[in-house]
Design an enzyme around this catalytic site. Structure first.
Site, mmCIF file in Angstrom:
data_model
loop_
_atom_site.group_PDB
_atom_site.id
_atom_site.type_symbol
_atom_site.label_atom_id
_atom_site.label_comp_id
_atom_site.label_asym_id
_atom_site.label_seq_id
_atom_site.Cartn_x
_atom_site.Cartn_y
_atom_site.Cartn_z
ATOM 1 N N LYS A 218 37.038 6.308 56.425
ATOM 2 C CA LYS A 218 35.912 7.148 55.999
ATOM 3 C C LYS A 218 35.021 6.353 55.050
ATOM 4 O O LYS A 218 35.392 6.078 53.917
ATOM 5 C CB LYS A 218 36.403 8.399 55.260
ATOM 6 N N GLU A 292 41.029 0.650 43.893
ATOM 7 C CA GLU A 292 40.119 -0.336 43.287
ATOM 8 C C GLU A 292 38.952 0.459 42.726
ATOM 9 O O GLU A 292 38.204 1.070 43.490
ATOM 10 C CB GLU A 292 39.601 -1.331 44.336
ATOM 11 N N CYS A 326 30.988 -3.828 41.398
ATOM 12 C CA CYS A 326 32.094 -3.488 40.498
ATOM 13 C C CYS A 326 32.324 -4.623 39.512
ATOM 14 O O CYS A 326 32.791 -4.412 38.401
ATOM 15 C CB CYS A 326 33.354 -3.213 41.297
ATOM 16 N N GLU A 427 30.501 2.489 32.666
ATOM 17 C CA GLU A 427 29.921 1.818 33.837
ATOM 18 C C GLU A 427 28.599 2.489 34.190
ATOM 19 O O GLU A 427 28.548 3.696 34.412
ATOM 20 C CB GLU A 427 30.883 1.908 35.032
HETATM 21 P P1 NAD Z 1 32.666 7.160 44.748
HETATM 22 O O1 NAD Z 1 33.928 7.224 43.982
HETATM 23 O O2 NAD Z 1 31.629 8.179 44.487
HETATM 24 O O3 NAD Z 1 32.980 7.248 46.321
HETATM 25 C C1 NAD Z 1 33.879 6.360 46.953
HETATM 26 C C2 NAD Z 1 34.366 6.996 48.246
HETATM 27 O O4 NAD Z 1 35.166 8.128 47.943
HETATM 28 C C3 NAD Z 1 33.260 7.493 49.170
HETATM 29 O O5 NAD Z 1 33.599 7.235 50.508
HETATM 30 C C4 NAD Z 1 33.264 8.990 48.884
HETATM 31 O O6 NAD Z 1 32.720 9.762 49.933
HETATM 32 C C5 NAD Z 1 34.738 9.250 48.712
HETATM 33 N N1 NAD Z 1 35.080 10.466 47.992
HETATM 34 C C6 NAD Z 1 34.309 11.234 47.193
HETATM 35 N N2 NAD Z 1 35.033 12.255 46.687
HETATM 36 C C7 NAD Z 1 36.287 12.128 47.182
HETATM 37 C C8 NAD Z 1 37.488 12.868 47.031
HETATM 38 N N3 NAD Z 1 37.546 13.958 46.243
HETATM 39 N N4 NAD Z 1 38.599 12.442 47.663
HETATM 40 C C9 NAD Z 1 38.576 11.328 48.438
HETATM 41 N N5 NAD Z 1 37.457 10.607 48.636
HETATM 42 C C10 NAD Z 1 36.319 10.996 48.013
HETATM 43 O O7 NAD Z 1 32.106 5.677 44.533
HETATM 44 P P2 NAD Z 1 30.746 5.040 45.061
HETATM 45 O O8 NAD Z 1 29.599 5.635 44.311
HETATM 46 O O9 NAD Z 1 30.704 5.068 46.546
HETATM 47 O O10 NAD Z 1 30.927 3.505 44.639
HETATM 48 C C11 NAD Z 1 30.665 3.029 43.349
HETATM 49 C C12 NAD Z 1 31.937 2.861 42.564
HETATM 50 O O11 NAD Z 1 32.832 2.016 43.299
HETATM 51 C C13 NAD Z 1 31.724 2.164 41.238
HETATM 52 O O12 NAD Z 1 32.476 2.810 40.250
HETATM 53 C C14 NAD Z 1 32.261 0.757 41.480
HETATM 54 O O13 NAD Z 1 32.705 0.080 40.335
HETATM 55 C C15 NAD Z 1 33.367 1.030 42.425
HETATM 56 N N6 NAD Z 1 33.737 -0.168 43.171
HETATM 57 C C16 NAD Z 1 34.906 -0.789 42.832
HETATM 58 C C17 NAD Z 1 35.281 -1.955 43.471
HETATM 59 C C18 NAD Z 1 36.561 -2.662 43.114
HETATM 60 O O14 NAD Z 1 37.017 -3.474 43.902
HETATM 61 N N7 NAD Z 1 37.149 -2.403 41.960
HETATM 62 C C19 NAD Z 1 34.467 -2.487 44.470
HETATM 63 C C20 NAD Z 1 33.276 -1.823 44.788
HETATM 64 C C21 NAD Z 1 32.921 -0.654 44.134
#
Ligand code: NAD
Length: 539
Positions: A218, A292, A326, A427
Site C-alpha cells: 500500500k 522506519e 527522513c 520534524e
Molecule cells: P505517514 O506516516 O503520513 O504515511 C506513511 C504511510 O502510512 C502512507 O502509506 C499512509 O497512507 C499510511 N498510513 C496512514 N495512516 C495509517 C494507519 N493508521 N495505519 C497504517 N498505515 C497508515 O508519512 P508520510 O507523510 O507519507 O511520509 C513522511 C514521513 O516518513 C516523515 O516523517 C519521514 O521522516 C518519514 N520517512 C522515514 C524514512 C526512514 O527511513 N526513516 C524514510 C522516508 C520517510
C-alpha cells in the site's frame, strides 16, 4: 479479469476535464462532469486500478481519488482506487495462497525474476523519473536518483538469491551435523511514504521476494503512480499471480494490513505518529514489525572544517528534496569561531537556490508535496519567529504568477536557534534549517543527541580524532564524515534509533533479517540416541 475499456496495464482511459476539487470522486460523478464540460477543455485522464491476484481490478467501493501535480494543481495526473478493507482483505488472501507455491521456488530462480525486473526499470528509468517528479515534485535529477536506487536495490537483492548464507558449525557430539538456514515468513504488508516513492518500496519488496515471501503493498496516496510503475515492472518480469499485490487507499487499508492474522511481517516507513499506531496494531498478533520513521538530523561543523565544503553539504542536506527527506539536515550546529563566516556563506547561497517545478532541469528546489505539508512548513516558520530565532533567509510562501498553482516555499534558514526550541526538536519535513552555536565537540554531540530521533548525523572536521569521537558518541543509525546527512548506499544497513526505528534495518543483507527467520537444524547420523546438554566423559 479485465474490465471493459481497460488496458491490461493498470490504466483505463477516461477522456475528461480535470476534476477541480481534490476530494473523492466516483467514476459516475466524473462521467456526469465530463458530459457537461466543453470539449475544448477536455484532456485525457486515466483511471488506475489495484493489482490483486495477478489482475488489474477496480476497488469494490467504486470510488477513486485524484493524484495532482504539487507544482501545478491544474495538472491532474490520474485517478486511483480509493480502496476499502475488503480490497485489502482480497489482496491478503491472494498473497496467502500464492505463498504456498512461491516459498518453494528456489531462491536463485526467484532472483532471476528480480534481475529481469531491474533490467526493465533501467529501460523505463527516464519515464519513471518524469512521472515521479510530476506526482511528488522533487527535481528530475533527484527522481532519476530515486529510480536508480530501486535499480541498485533490485540488482543487489537478486544477487542475494545465490547467497542468503546460513551457518554450519561443528556439533558438540560425534556423527552429528549442525547448521542454520533462513526461512521465509509468509505474507508481508508494505506501507510506504511519498518522499521516495520507488526506492523505498524496492527496499522492502525485493528482499521480501528473494527470501520467498509474498507481498501486499500500500503506497502513500500522494504517490500511487510511481508505486504502480514499480508493480507493473514486476508483473512484466513474470511475477506469479498473487505474489505481489497492490492496493491504493488510506489509513483504513493500512490498519487492516497491520492487523490481519494472515500477515506475518509489517514493514512500514512513514511518520513516527503513524508508526506507533502500526506497531500497536501489529503487536497483539506477535507480527514482526519493521518501522522506519521520522528524523531530525544534524550536521556538526567544527572550527577546523573546510567551510565551503560544509556550506555545500548543508545546502544539499537541508534543501535537497525540498527538505522532505527522513535524513534531511534540518539542524546545523557550528563552532562559535566560524559561526559568522558560515552563516554569511550559507545564507547567501540558500537565497540563490532556484525554486520551481522539478520538470524544469534548471530548477534546484521543487515544491512541497501537498498543501498540508506546505501549511506545516509555514506554521513552523511562525513558530520559529515566535520562539525568538533570527530569520536569516526565506520565510515566505512563493505564490506569485505560476508559483500560485503549486506549493512552493522559499528555502528558509533560522539562526541563533536554541537547541530546545521546537524548530530544533520537531520534524518539519520542508525547506527549513535551524542553525545553532556550540563551543566544543562535546557540546555539539550533546545537541546532536538531544532530540527524540536518531536517524543520521554528520561532522565536518579535518581532525581525525574529532571525527572518530563523534562517530562513536552520536547515537544514530547512520553517520557521515565530511559529507551531509543524506546519501545512503543500498548495500549497507539503513535505519535509525530512538523514535526513528525499532531496531530493524532496511537495505544491505540486514534487510534479509526482517524478511526471514532462522531455523537451526541438527542431523544425527550416529544411528543411536546421543544426548546433547547431558554431561559425558567421552572424548
Ligand atoms: P505517514 O506516516 O503520513 O504515511 C506513511 C504511510 O502510512 C502512507 O502509506 C499512509 O497512507 C499510511 N498510513 C496512514 N495512516 C495509517 C494507519 N493508521 N495505519 C497504517 N498505515 C497508515 O508519512 P508520510 O507523510 O507519507 O511520509 C513522511 C514521513 O516518513 C516523515 O516523517 C519521514 O521522516 C518519514 N520517512 C522515514 C524514512 C526512514 O527511513 N526513516 C524514510 C522516508 C520517510
Amino acid at each position: 479479469m479485465q474490465l471493459p475499456g481497460e488496458r491490461g496495464d493498470g490504466h483505463s482511459g477516461t477522456s475528461c476535464r480535470r476534476v477541480a476539487s481534490p476530494t473523492l470522486a466516483t467514476p459516475s460523478a466524473i462521467g456526469a462532469l465530463c458530459e457537461r464540460m466543453p470539449t475544448t477543455v477536455q484532456s485525457k485522464v486515466q483511471t488506475y486500478n489495484n493489482f490483486i491476484d495477478g489482475e488489474w481490478v477496480p476497488s469494490r467501493t467504486g470510488k477513486v481519488f485524484e493524484n495532482r501535480n504539487p507544482a501545478d494543481q491544474d495538472d491532474l495526473i490520474g485517478l486511483f482506487q480509493e480502496s476499502s478493507v475488503d480490497d485489502a482483505q482480497a489482496a491478503i488472501v491472494a498473497a496467502e495462497r500464492a505463498y504456498e507455491h512461491w516459498r518453494l521456488v528456489p531462491a536463485p530462480k526467484r532472483a532471476e525474476l528480480l534481475f529481469r525486473a531491474a533490467q526493465l526499470i533501467v529501460e523505463r528509468k527516464e519515464q519513471f523519473a518524469r512521472d515521479m517528479t510530476r506526482e511528488m515534485g522533487k527535481v528530475l535529477e533527484e527522481t532519476r536518483g530515486d529510480v536508480q536506487e530501486a535499480i541498485d536495490m533490485t540488482y543487489f537483492m537478486a544477487g542475494e538469491g545465490r547467497r542468503q548464507h546460513g551457518q554450519t558449525v561443528p556439533s558438540e557430539l560425534r556423527d552429528k551435523f549442525a547448521m542454520s538456514v533462513r526461512q521465509p515468513l509468509g505474507v508481508c504488508s508494505m506501507i510506504t511514504p511519498w518522499n521516495f516513492p520507488m526506492a523505498i518500496p524496492s527496499w522492502k519488496i525485493m528482499p521480501a521476494l528473494v527470501c520467498g515471501n509474498t507481498v501486499v503493498f500500500k503506497p502513500a496516496t500522494l504517490t500511487p503512480l510511481s508505486a504502480l510503475n514499480f508493480v507493473k515492472v514486476l508483473e512484466d518480469a513474470g511475477i506469479p499471480k498473487g505474489v505481489v499485490n497492490f492496493v491504493t487507499g488510506g489509513a483504513d487499508v493500512g490498519t487492516l494490513l497491520s492487523r490481519h492474522d494472515a500477515v506475518k511481517v509489517v514493514s512500514f516507513t512513514g511518520s513516527t505518529q503513524v508508526g506507533r499506531m502500526v506497531s500497536e496494531n501489529a503487536a497483539p498478533g506477535f507480527k514482526k514489525c519493521h518501522l522506519e520513521m521520522g528524523g531530525k538530523n544534524i550536521i556538526m561543523i567544527m572550527d577546523d572544517a573546510q567551510l565551503e565544503l560544509a556550506v555545500e553539504g548543508c545546502l544539499w542536506g537541508g534543501f535537497g528534496t525540498t527538505g522532505q527527506r527522513c535524513t534531511a539536515a534540518s539542524r546545523v550546529v557550528v563552532h562559535e569561531k566560524v559561526y559568522d563566516a558560515f552563516v554569511e556563506q550559507f545564507t547567501r547561497r540558500a537565497k540563490a537556490l532556484r525554486v520551481g517545478p522539478g520538470l524544469n532541469e534548471n530548477n534546484q528546489v521543487g515544491p512541497s508535496v501537498s498543501e498540508s505539508q506546505l501549511n506545516t512548513v509555514m506554521s513552523y516558520v511562525e513558530i520559529g519567529k515566535k520562539e525568538g530565532a533570527t530569520l536569516l533567509a526565506g520565510g515566505h510562501r512563493l505564490d506569485s504568477g505560476d508559483f500560485g498553482r503549486g506549493f512552493f516555499h522559499e528555502p528558509t534558514i533560522f539562526g541563533d536557534v536554541h537547541p530546545k526550541m521546537r524548530i530544533a526538536q520537531e520534524e518539519i519535513f520542508g525547506p527549513v534549517v535551524s542553525v545553532m552555536r556550540c563551543r566544543s565537540l562535546d557540546e555539539a554531540i550533546a545537541i546532536g543527541n538531544g532530540v527524540a530521533y536518531g536517524l543520521s548525523a554528520s561532522i565536518y572536521t579535518r581532525d581525525i580524532n574529532k571525527a572518530f569521537t563523534a562517530m562513536r558518541d552520536i547515537y544514530t543509525g547512520i553517520f557521515y564524515v565530511n559529507a551531509p546527512t543524506i546519501g545512503a548506499e543500498v548495500h549497507l544497513p539503513f535505519g535509525g534509533t530512538k523514535a526513528t526505528g525499532n531496531g530493524h534495518r532496511e537495505a544491505g543483507t540486514a534487510a534479509l533479517d526482517v524478511f526471514s527467520e532462522w531455523k537451526s537444524i541438527y542431523v544425527d547420523f550416529s544411528g543411536k540416541l546421543q544426548r546433547a546438554q547431558i554431561d559425558t566423559q567421552e572424548l
